[in-house]
Design a protein around this motif. Sequence first.
Motif: not given
Length: 190
Positions: A86-91, A119-121
């Motif tokens: 699972a990947v969460t956090g910043a888009e 990269a974070c968007e």
Amino acid sequence: MTTKFLDTFPYTPACIEVVDGGISTTVQDGRPRLPSGGDGIPRSGFADPLAAKTANLLVGNSPEVELLEATVGGPSLKFSTTAVVAVTGAEADIFVDEDKKPMWSRFVVPAGATLEIGACERSGQRIYIAVQGGFPDVPLFACSKSTFTAAKFGGVQVRLALHLSPLAERPSARVFRARRELTLQRTAGS
């Protein structure tokens, strides 16, 4: 006297090859270090506890299990065995090979596939990557597996043992061992 009996059993190490570590990807957990008492050791842990604990719960781990925390941009990880992730956090954009995956949900990474996180968007700077079972070989230091890079303890110590891994034969490979061979059994109902 020798035996050939074990030659009939296939062996696949449960490893994750770090193809590209991103800007900064570390091991973090939800167990704070011993209470601070002026010893100069920070408590460390998740920068975004809600996102990190959610990632762990999505893959069936307890909320405080160690996971990967990427800053600003994500890593590229090649899995030697099937894993529930699972990947969460910043888009950020997430791909398993060429297949785009959603954030804030669990999905299966097949054996031999590469998980790439962009990269974070927009807002936020931390991305959390939870793997079912965590990373049990990361050593505890003062009751936590969290990396504190300035003092070189916590999850950063796992890099010192990587030369023992079968994937470390490649000069660019950095490997984390998974707890056990991860299967699709737990996701059969989803």
